[in-house]
Motif scaffolding. Structure first.
Motif, PDB file in Angstrom:
ATOM      1  N   UNK A  96       1.955  53.315 -43.506  1.00 32.05           N
ATOM      2  CA  UNK A  96       1.018  52.490 -42.737  1.00 32.05           C
ATOM      3  C   UNK A  96       1.760  51.832 -41.582  1.00 32.05           C
ATOM      4  N   UNK A  97       1.113  51.790 -40.423  1.00 32.01           N
ATOM      5  CA  UNK A  97       1.783  51.241 -39.228  1.00 32.01           C
ATOM      6  C   UNK A  97       2.269  49.811 -39.429  1.00 32.01           C
ATOM      7  N   UNK A  98       1.613  49.035 -40.272  1.00 34.14           N
ATOM      8  CA  UNK A  98       2.036  47.658 -40.525  1.00 34.14           C
ATOM      9  C   UNK A  98       3.343  47.578 -41.308  1.00 34.14           C
ATOM     10  N   UNK A  99       3.762  48.691 -41.913  1.00 36.78           N
ATOM     11  CA  UNK A  99       4.948  48.688 -42.767  1.00 36.78           C
ATOM     12  C   UNK A  99       6.061  49.607 -42.251  1.00 36.78           C
ATOM     13  N   UNK A 100       5.869  50.166 -41.076  1.00 33.35           N
ATOM     14  CA  UNK A 100       6.882  51.078 -40.539  1.00 33.35           C
ATOM     15  C   UNK A 100       8.152  50.319 -40.173  1.00 33.35           C
ATOM     16  N   UNK A 101       9.263  51.049 -40.219  1.00 40.53           N
ATOM     17  CA  UNK A 101      10.551  50.456 -39.868  1.00 40.53           C
ATOM     18  C   UNK A 101      11.210  49.706 -41.007  1.00 40.53           C
ATOM     19  N   UNK A 102      10.640  49.818 -42.222  1.00 41.35           N
ATOM     20  CA  UNK A 102      11.187  49.109 -43.374  1.00 41.35           C
ATOM     21  C   UNK A 102      11.851  50.058 -44.383  1.00 41.35           C
ATOM     22  N   UNK A 103      11.983  51.315 -43.998  1.00 44.37           N
ATOM     23  CA  UNK A 103      12.633  52.283 -44.879  1.00 44.37           C
ATOM     24  C   UNK A 103      11.743  52.853 -45.965  1.00 44.37           C
ATOM     25  N   UNK A 104      10.435  52.658 -45.861  1.00 49.97           N
ATOM     26  CA  UNK A 104       9.537  53.153 -46.914  1.00 49.97           C
ATOM     27  C   UNK A 104       9.466  54.677 -46.930  1.00 49.97           C
ATOM     28  N   UNK A 105       9.543  55.292 -45.750  1.00 48.49           N
ATOM     29  CA  UNK A 105       9.558  56.753 -45.698  1.00 48.49           C
ATOM     30  C   UNK A 105      10.755  57.312 -46.449  1.00 48.49           C
ATOM     31  N   UNK A 106      11.900  56.691 -46.276  1.00 49.25           N
ATOM     32  CA  UNK A 106      13.105  57.130 -46.992  1.00 49.25           C
ATOM     33  C   UNK A 106      12.946  56.910 -48.494  1.00 49.25           C
ATOM     34  N   UNK A 107      12.301  55.817 -48.885  1.00 45.96           N
ATOM     35  CA  UNK A 107      12.063  55.557 -50.311  1.00 45.96           C
ATOM     36  C   UNK A 107      11.147  56.633 -50.907  1.00 45.96           C
TER      37      UNK A 107
END
Length: 188
Positions: A118-129
């Motif tokens: 979600x765009x509100x959560x990008x840049x927090x490493x969630x994709x890597x998680x």
């Protein structure tokens, strides 16, 4: 942060994310060029078992009770079985019973179909998680080979996958007018 297998009730939050990630391929899978119809059909498939878009194949990351990311993954040996309900839907709409989808995964691969944050959560490493969860599930299931596709020219995504050990295997495919490169990673 909670990473878990999706449930049908996650459709309202997970499907729009997956729709965004899958992009133009969604229209082929749903047999319509209308965004609202495609989203409705995708939501219906997400809520049902035994298809490529099912909650059964989806992992979500939840933060504060909100779905912040989602991914679809399944084994390539199941692709024909998982695509059958989608192809049956298209056949009922068009009468075309000979339609097939390009093969995105090989028979011996655990395949990452799509991943979105979600765009509100990008840049927090969630994709890597989510990628770590995908790889952990592949290892847990005993699969030796992981795969994904990346659109040619998307060097940012390709670089991210390369840093995580994925290598282009020379196989390319065209889907919805876009060229994709097949990337694989061997698990030890």
């Amino acid at each position: 942060m909670n990473i878990r297998t999706a449930i049908p009730e996650d459709a309202h939050a997970a499907v729009p994310l997956l729709f965004e990630a899958i992009g133009d391929i969604t229209y082929i899978l749903m047999g319509t060029n209308d965004a609202d119809q495609a989203l409705d059909a995708m939501t219906a498939f997400f809520s049902q078992p035994a298809n490529r878009l099912s909650y059964e194949n989806c992992t979500v990351v939840e933060i504060g009770g909100r779905i912040a990311g989602a991914m679809l993954a399944y084994h390539g040996s199941r692709l024909d079985e998982l695509d059958r309900p989608l192809l049956e839907r298209i056949a009922s709409l068009t009468g075309d019973r000979n339609l097939t989808f390009p093969r995105e995964a090989m028979e011996n691969e655990y395949y990452l179909d799509s991943i979105a944050v979600d765009q509100d959560f990008r840049g927090q490493g969630l994709g890597k998680q989510l990628m770590k969860a995908f790889e952990a599930e592949g290892a847990k299931q005993g699969y030796a080979r992981l795969s994904l596709i990346v659109e040619l020219g998307n060097e940012n995504a390709k670089g991210l996958y390369s840093k995580q050990g994925y290598r282009a295997d020379g196989h390319q495919l065209e889907i919805a007018g876009h060229l994709y490169e097949h990337m694989v990673k061997q698990l030890d």
